[in-house]
Scaffold this motif. Structure first.
Motif, PDB file in Angstrom:
ATOM      1  N   GLU A  41     -70.323 -33.682-132.713  1.00  0.00           N
ATOM      2  CA  GLU A  41     -69.917 -34.630-131.667  1.00  0.00           C
ATOM      3  C   GLU A  41     -68.519 -35.187-131.950  1.00  0.00           C
ATOM      4  O   GLU A  41     -67.680 -35.269-131.048  1.00  0.00           O
ATOM      5  N   TYR A  53     -72.063 -26.541-119.465  1.00  0.00           N
ATOM      6  CA  TYR A  53     -73.242 -27.358-119.196  1.00  0.00           C
ATOM      7  C   TYR A  53     -74.235 -26.471-118.445  1.00  0.00           C
ATOM      8  O   TYR A  53     -73.956 -26.004-117.343  1.00  0.00           O
ATOM      9  N   HIS A 125     -74.151 -27.699-123.641  1.00  0.00           N
ATOM     10  CA  HIS A 125     -75.298 -28.591-123.503  1.00  0.00           C
ATOM     11  C   HIS A 125     -76.257 -28.053-122.474  1.00  0.00           C
ATOM     12  O   HIS A 125     -75.852 -27.498-121.449  1.00  0.00           O
ATOM     13  N   ASP A 202     -82.349 -36.945-125.981  1.00  0.00           N
ATOM     14  CA  ASP A 202     -81.549 -35.839-126.504  1.00  0.00           C
ATOM     15  C   ASP A 202     -82.287 -35.114-127.623  1.00  0.00           C
ATOM     16  O   ASP A 202     -82.851 -35.739-128.530  1.00  0.00           O
ATOM     17  N   ASN A 214     -75.547 -28.487-130.984  1.00  0.00           N
ATOM     18  CA  ASN A 214     -75.368 -28.871-129.584  1.00  0.00           C
ATOM     19  C   ASN A 214     -76.548 -29.731-129.135  1.00  0.00           C
ATOM     20  O   ASN A 214     -77.412 -30.082-129.943  1.00  0.00           O
ATOM     21  N   THR A 215     -76.602 -30.033-127.845  1.00  0.00           N
ATOM     22  CA  THR A 215     -77.610 -30.970-127.348  1.00  0.00           C
ATOM     23  C   THR A 215     -78.328 -30.425-126.117  1.00  0.00           C
ATOM     24  O   THR A 215     -77.700 -29.885-125.211  1.00  0.00           O
ATOM     25  N   ARG A 217     -80.315 -32.160-123.257  1.00  0.00           N
ATOM     26  CA  ARG A 217     -80.608 -33.484-122.702  1.00  0.00           C
ATOM     27  C   ARG A 217     -81.738 -33.375-121.690  1.00  0.00           C
ATOM     28  O   ARG A 217     -81.666 -32.600-120.742  1.00  0.00           O
TER      29      ARG A 217
END
Length: 798
Positions: A41, A53, A125, A202, A214-215, A217
């Motif tokens: 991050e 995304y 993400h 998350d 990475n994430t 969400r």
């Protein structure tokens, strides 16, 4: 581990339960993961790279503990530590419930893509909904599928972090008023809306051995605290409770039944909830970078729409840019069409999403106005600029016949449209979407699907992974195409013998699991013939069970028939409202109950239908498969990834020339795959000519006649009419997926499999060829193609 147990649980390790150990290991791993998460991050904040995304209604991520242990380099150490403490690692790991965030290949693909993005150090993400209930827990009662709630969140989920401070308001309903500004432009006010809070959770997505995280969400729908009186009526306590319940339903369940109007409304709400919250987050992140105007959004942001479900993101982006950011139509459209890319996953018209105009107008009045304008401008553009396509406007329009065609919206609003296997893309370009391809030839491209070999080989099949590493070294883990070095060993008898031993051990493990869970004893020396995928007519589980019935009939007529013993393994869920698919499940279970208990056939065939297919169950089945059933009607399966998983684990494919089967065949060569049935062009020729007759097939092939009559006459039912619906459906609809037409070819090809399996050295040699070429189907390769060909991302080397 001992000290963590004391501080976290207040227990000695000797008194710990499997659940205690699971919680403690998760806590230890999370500390390690969080370090990489924070570093990633901070790196992205400083470097401000372009990011992808990935919007998807599904992420079938499976259990994460083992995967995270593997990726942070602690898996083997943890396994050894647990064994030294007297515990079996698998008993600890199975304390984790599979997250109910996906259903099938679409969601598993999305999960593999996130894994590869992080492993290749690409910033990206995932966005999805935090469904409290998965699709359903499948149980069989008297052979029928019964759906039970899949409440996967009944225990705290250790991998998620709630970010209440980043909650976003999403609005539904209300009315739109139009005002004229002083400069003559129009302003739209959206008022009297129902407001819902999208609260993010998350989940870290851990790259393999690189500290890059990475994430994913997940958005949860909750009541807006300040909006306890959204409507005057809700001041009534019971009405307020009902209102709150309707809000919670938005993130209540994956794929609610949309056969009713109420179900359709809920699906629309879910899709808009996902895209509205996600786009707001994306734009907030862009603004936080203190970048230039949103006119340059595409320089830092690319949004991939995974199938049509998130395609409302396109008009929602237009709404935000025009109504909240003050852009005019032309600039807003220029920004939007540079940001979105769309992945198509089906060519079946009935599966292409459409929504009634009236529902979109009611639930999303401002969005409908924008979709209507997009459609108007699109159709006018064709009329004036492409006169040769004027007659096709009704078939190409976004709004037609009282419905909004979401695939058309996704194509018109994106800069890239990709299929997921070469045949699928060719059919899109040349048939299903050929007029769009004439308009936008530069947009259409192919990205053949892939799977993460780390989960599906390294983790799911450690015996095979170790054998490969001992033979060619470990570089294949980071460079899966190096599995081709195994081709040097296709005739290496010591290696083939070891490979056979690995497969035998895996089959023994699965046979043990089958016995524990079903009570069925299967011969681990038999051929394990596996079909695991969603239950659907075009995937043709019915063809598979017809073959089983045929073999059973042959054995009843001649119990001494010389066939290689075979265990047929099925796993599949049918959509709750899909009556015919549920009838096929009942048929398979009924055939199993008869075949498995008939002593006269000497156990030469067994049929097993394992309940509640999910990632964890697939991880048990895939390493043990000898034969991989990929038998969809040619031209119907977009790609498939089960074919890749089983190929990677040494199974040989029996399949039609459909989806990625074609690319598998081109790599491994004809001797190492079993191809049967109609080709795509033959299927389409029958559709166009109308010259196929299911009735002729029924009357002219005595094997088919016998099987169909057995269904009609109750031989495989508890009463005479149990499976007459299948009998009449195949004849009255003229067998639309050519089950009867492909039956003969399918039976003959299975006879070739029977013969080939008798020569184990040659069979194992074929198996090596399949494993060696499977690196091509790693999702690392697919993501590399997306990253360079569509997304234009740079790897972040820290």
């Amino acid at each position: 581990m001992k000290s963590k147990m004391e501080t976290l649980k207040g227990k000695n390790i000797t008194d710990a339960s499997h659940k205690d150990l699971y919680d403690v290991i998760c806590a230890i791993v999370s500390e390690e993961v969080n370090k990489g998460w924070l570093k990633t991050e901070e790196h992205c904040k400083q470097k401000q790279p372009k990011q992808v995304y990935y919007l998807s209604m599904e992420f079938l991520i499976g259990r994460l503990l083992e995967s995270n242990l593997l990726n942070v380099g602690m898996w083997k150490v943890c396994n050894e530590s647990l064994r030294r403490l007297g515990f079996t690692p698998t008993d600890v790991y199975k304390e984790e419930h599979d997250p109910g965030l996906g259903n099938g290949g679409l969601g598993r693909l999305a999960a593999c893509f996130l894994d590869s993005l992080a492993t290749l150090s690409y910033p990206g993400h995932g966005f999805c909904i935090r469904y409290r209930y998965g699709m359903f827990e499948q149980r069989f009662i008297n052979g029928y599928q019964t759906e039970l709630p899949d409440y996967w969140l009944k225990e705290p989920y250790p991998w998620e972090t709630r970010r209440a401070d980043e909650a976003i308001e999403v609005q539904f309903g209300g009315n739109v008023t139009m005002l004229k500004r002083n400069d003559g432009s129009l302003e739209f006010k959206h008022e009297n809306t129902d407001k819902v809070l999208a609260v993010p959770y998350d989940v870290p997505v851990v790259g393999y051995n690189n500290e890059f995280v990475n994430t994913l969400r997940l958005w949860s729908a909750e009541q807006v605290d300040s909006a306890s009186h959204l409507h005057a009526a809700t001041s009534n306590y019971y009405q307020q409770l009902e209102h709150n319940h309707s809000i919670e339903q938005i993130s209540g369940m994956l794929y609610p039944d949309d056969s009713t109007d109420e179900g359709k409304r809920l699906r629309i709400k879910q899709e808009y909830f996902l895209v509205a919250a996600s786009l707001k987050k994306i734009i907030n992140d862009y603004k936080a970078m203190k970048q230039k105007s949103l006119i340059h959004l595409h320089e830092k942001v690319v949004i991939q729409i995974n199938d049509t479900h998130p395609s409302m993101a396109i008009p929602e982006m237009m709404r935000i840019l025009m109504d909240e950011e003050g852009f005019g139509w032309e600039n807003a459209w220029a920004i939007t069409t540079k940001v979105f890319a769309y992945t198509n996953h089906t060519i079946m018209s009935e599966a292409l999403e459409k929504w009634p105009i009236s529902m979109i107008q009611e639930l999303l009045p401002r969005l409908y106005m924008i979709i209507d304008e997009i459609n108007e401008r699109f159709c006018q553009g064709i009329w004036f600029d492409y006169p040769e396509l004027r007659d096709s406007i009704p078939q190409m329009a976004i709004i037609a016949d009282g419905q909004i065609h979401m695939a058309h919206l996704a194509i018109v609003g994106s800069f890239s449209v990709n299929g997921v296997a070469q045949l699928h893309t060719d059919i899109l370009k040349n048939h299903e979407m050929k007029n769009f391809n004439k308009l936008y030839p530069e947009r259409f491209n192919n990205k053949t699907n892939g799977i993460t070999h780390r989960r599906w080989l390294l983790m799911a099949n450690p015996r095979l992974a170790n054998l490969i590493s001992e033979t060619i070294g470990t570089r294949w883990v980071n460079r899966p195409r190096e599995l081709t070095h195994l081709l040097r060993y296709v005739n290496d008898n010591p290696l083939l013998e070891r490979l056979g031993h690995v497969k035998e051990k895996n089959k023994q493990d699965l046979a043990r699991y089958i016995h524990q869970t079903t009570g069925i004893l299967v011969d681990d020396q038999s051929i394990f013939d596996v079909q695991i995928k969603r239950m659907h007519e075009y995937k043709r589980q019915l063809l598979n069970i017809f073959h089983v019935i045929y073999l059973y009939n042959e054995l009843k007529e001649n119990p001494q028939l010389d066939i290689t013993p075979r265990t047929f393994i099925f796993c599949a869920k049918a959509a709750p409202g899909y009556y015919f698919a549920k009838e096929i499940i009942k048929l398979i279970n009924t055939v199993a109950s008869i075949v498995n208990h008939d002593a006269t056939i000497n156990g030469k065939i067994k049929v097993v239908f394992l309940e509640n297919y999910n990632v964890s169950l697939a991880e048990k089945i895939v390493p043990a498969a000898d034969v991989s059933e990929q038998i969809s009607t040619a031209s119907k399966e977009a790609s498939g990834t089960g074919n890749m998983k089983m190929m990677m684990n040494g199974a040989l494919t029996i399949g039609t020339l459909d989806g990625a089967n074609i690319e598998i065949k081109n790599l491994v060569g004809d001797p190492n795959i079993f191809i049967f049935g109609l080709r795509a062009e033959e299927v389409n020729a029958y559709y166009q000519s109308g010259q196929y007759s299911a009735s002729d097939m029924y009357h002219n092939d005595e094997r088919i006649t016998q099987i169909m009559d057995q269904l009609r006459d109750g031989i495989f039912g508890h009463h005479d009419t149990e499976f007459t619906d299948i009998y009449y459906h195949l004849l009255s609809t003229n067998d639309p997926f050519f089950i009867l037409k492909d039956f003969e070819s399918y039976v003959e090809t299975h006879q070739l499999i029977d013969e080939a399996y008798r020569h184990q050295d040659k069979w194992l040699s074929k198996s090596i060829v399949n494993i060696a070429h499977s690196g091509k189907f790693s999702s690392d390769r697919t993501i590399q193609e997306y990253a360079t060909g569509i997304w234009k991302l740079d790897k972040q080397l820290k």
